[in-house]
Scaffold this active site. Structure first.
Site, short mmCIF file in Angstrom:
data_model
loop_
_atom_site.label_atom_id
_atom_site.label_comp_id
_atom_site.label_asym_id
_atom_site.label_seq_id
_atom_site.Cartn_x
_atom_site.Cartn_y
_atom_site.Cartn_z
CG LEU A 66 55.24 -37.39 42.67
CD1 LEU A 66 55.55 -38.71 42.76
CD2 LEU A 66 56.68 -36.30 43.22
N PRO A 67 53.57 -34.19 39.59
CG PRO A 67 55.42 -32.65 39.20
CD PRO A 67 55.47 -33.95 39.82
CB THR A 100 45.34 -34.45 39.03
OG1 THR A 100 45.13 -33.87 39.44
CG2 THR A 100 44.51 -34.64 37.08
CE LYS A 175 41.83 -32.82 39.26
NZ LYS A 175 41.99 -31.93 40.29
CE LYS A 250 48.56 -32.77 35.34
NZ LYS A 250 49.08 -33.28 36.68
P1 NAD Z 1 53.97 -28.81 42.26
O1 NAD Z 1 54.79 -28.56 41.22
O2 NAD Z 1 54.23 -27.56 42.95
O3 NAD Z 1 54.44 -29.61 43.07
C1 NAD Z 1 54.94 -31.48 42.59
C2 NAD Z 1 56.17 -31.04 43.64
O4 NAD Z 1 57.08 -32.42 43.36
C3 NAD Z 1 57.06 -30.49 43.52
O5 NAD Z 1 57.63 -29.76 44.48
C4 NAD Z 1 58.62 -31.13 43.39
O6 NAD Z 1 59.73 -30.80 43.73
C5 NAD Z 1 58.15 -32.46 43.06
N1 NAD Z 1 58.84 -33.85 42.88
C6 NAD Z 1 58.81 -33.90 40.94
N2 NAD Z 1 59.24 -35.25 41.14
C7 NAD Z 1 59.59 -35.58 41.89
C8 NAD Z 1 60.46 -36.92 42.60
N3 NAD Z 1 60.96 -37.86 41.85
N4 NAD Z 1 60.88 -37.43 44.04
C9 NAD Z 1 60.38 -36.13 44.21
N5 NAD Z 1 59.61 -35.11 44.67
C10 NAD Z 1 59.12 -34.67 42.98
O7 NAD Z 1 52.92 -29.14 41.49
P2 NAD Z 1 51.32 -28.37 42.82
O8 NAD Z 1 50.47 -27.53 42.11
O9 NAD Z 1 51.41 -29.68 43.55
O10 NAD Z 1 50.16 -30.14 41.62
C11 NAD Z 1 50.37 -31.60 42.25
C12 NAD Z 1 49.93 -32.25 41.44
O11 NAD Z 1 48.06 -32.26 41.96
C13 NAD Z 1 49.26 -31.95 39.90
O12 NAD Z 1 49.17 -33.45 39.23
C14 NAD Z 1 48.17 -31.45 40.10
O13 NAD Z 1 47.86 -31.52 38.19
C15 NAD Z 1 47.41 -31.72 41.09
N6 NAD Z 1 46.59 -31.03 41.15
C16 NAD Z 1 46.81 -29.39 41.67
C17 NAD Z 1 45.66 -28.47 41.80
C18 NAD Z 1 46.15 -26.66 42.21
O14 NAD Z 1 45.27 -26.20 42.55
N7 NAD Z 1 47.43 -26.39 42.10
C19 NAD Z 1 44.49 -28.88 42.52
C20 NAD Z 1 44.25 -30.50 41.93
C21 NAD Z 1 45.18 -31.19 42.17
#
Ligand code: NAD
Length: 301
Positions: A66-67, A100, A175, A250
């Site tokens: 999740l975000p 994260t 991390k 972030k």
């Molecule tokens: P994203 O915003 O693409 O995906 C998050 C998903 O969660 C979305 O599809 C959203 O609809 C869903 N969501 C939000 N609230 C919800 C709820 N209550 N119930 C169900 N679904 C819900 O984000 P991402 O890029 O996939 O990143 C996810 C996590 O991973 C974050 O914490 C980010 O910091 C971490 N991360 C991202 C990357 C990257 O390169 N994108 C790399 C490492 C870590």
């Protein structure tokens, strides 16, 4: 062994991770607020659920991607009278959050879980969307050794390096230590590249000298902030793709939160965070190596 998994949060990272689990033969219940992504996963054989609670019924393991911390707390603890996962899952369901988030948020969820006899682990990832698609992520896990061994084969279907960092929260701490260091190193690398280039050096020549000297680092060699050093680098394609500046900000803010919570000083990271904060106002979607524009505005024009 784990066979059935609930996967909640199928965004840029979660979707390719879930697809790798399906390919490796795990049965998946999926849920996201965005229904388009669910239809796509249903075609690949996933079972679409109507809520996080619905997805988590009768599964061996739950994975959340999740975000931010508020979403993780909402899904596990519930909100506005709605039940959270911890109200419904059985004691032997293994809970793994790969988002994260602040270590303090991970520990808070783990504490509520432990009071109900349920095990919660933090397992943030490194490797970005490319690593998620290729199944080569690094998982940095905080939790008990016994549960770590149980979830390891599942994480191996999505990743290459699976680390046990320590107790709950330790995954998040490791991390953000990495990403805080990366933010500082990227800023310092841009600073050095700019000084050399402004003093007449060819950036490519300068990069090759530094890469063979004691200033050698990942930002210099793999993601050089100066344009035209390497063809495959974001800086040579207008800083598109890669790891967005706003996501670096972030993670640096999460590092600061942990530092404040534990009275630890981070003067270098404070400087880099200030630069990323200002930079992200306009260029938050650009790769974080675009911090180069703080030194030479021409690179983003
Ligand atoms: P994203 O915003 O693409 O995906 C998050 C998903 O969660 C979305 O599809 C959203 O609809 C869903 N969501 C939000 N609230 C919800 C709820 N209550 N119930 C169900 N679904 C819900 O984000 P991402 O890029 O996939 O990143 C996810 C996590 O991973 C974050 O914490 C980010 O910091 C971490 N991360 C991202 C990357 C990257 O390169 N994108 C790399 C490492 C870590």
């Amino acid at each position: 062994a784990i066979k059935k998994i609930a996967f909640i949060g199928l965004g840029n990272m979660g979707k390719p991770m879930a697809e790798n689990l399906i390919k490796n033969g795990f049965a998946l219940n999926v849920f996201d607020l965005n229904t388009a992504v669910l239809n796509d996963l249903a075609k690949q054989g996933a079972n679409v659920a109507t809520s996080p609670v619905d997805a988590s019924k009768e599964v061996d393991m739950v994975i959340t991607m999740l975000p931010a911390g508020q979403h993780v707390k909402e899904v596990y603890l519930g909100k506005d009278g709605n039940k959270g996962l911890l109200d419904v899952v059985s004691k032997d369901t293994l809970l793994v959050d790969s988002s994260t988030i602040a270590a303090s948020d991970a520990r808070e969820v783990a504490q509520v879980a432990a009071e109900k006899g349920i095990q919660f682990m933090d397992a943030p990832v490194s490797g970005g969307t490319a690593g998620a698609a290729a199944g080569t992520l690094s998982f940095i896990v905080g939790g008990q050794a016994e549960q770590f061994e149980q979830v390891k084969p599942v994480l191996e279907a999505m990743g290459k390096n699976i680390f046990h960092a320590g107790e709950v929260g330790a995954g998040q701490v490791a991390k953000i230590c990495n990403n805080m260091l990366l933010g500082v190193i990227m800023t310092g690398t841009a600073e050095a590249m700019n000084l050399g280039a402004k003093n007449g050096l060819d950036p490519k020549v300068l990069a090759s000298i530094l890469s063979a000297s004691t200033g050698r680092n990942w930002a210099l060699e793999v993601c050089n902030p100066h344009p035209d050093v390497g063809d495959a680098m974001p800086s040579s394609r207008g800083y598109t793709g890669g790891f967005m500046s706003k996501l670096m900000l972030k993670d640096m803010n999460l590092a600061k939160q942990t530092a404040n919570d534990t009275q630890v000083v981070t003067p270098m990271a404070d400087q880099a965070t200030a630069l990323y904060s200002k930079h992200s106002e306009q260029h938050g979607d650009k790769d974080f190596s675009s911090i180069m524009a703080h030194y030479d505005a021409n690179v983003l024009q």
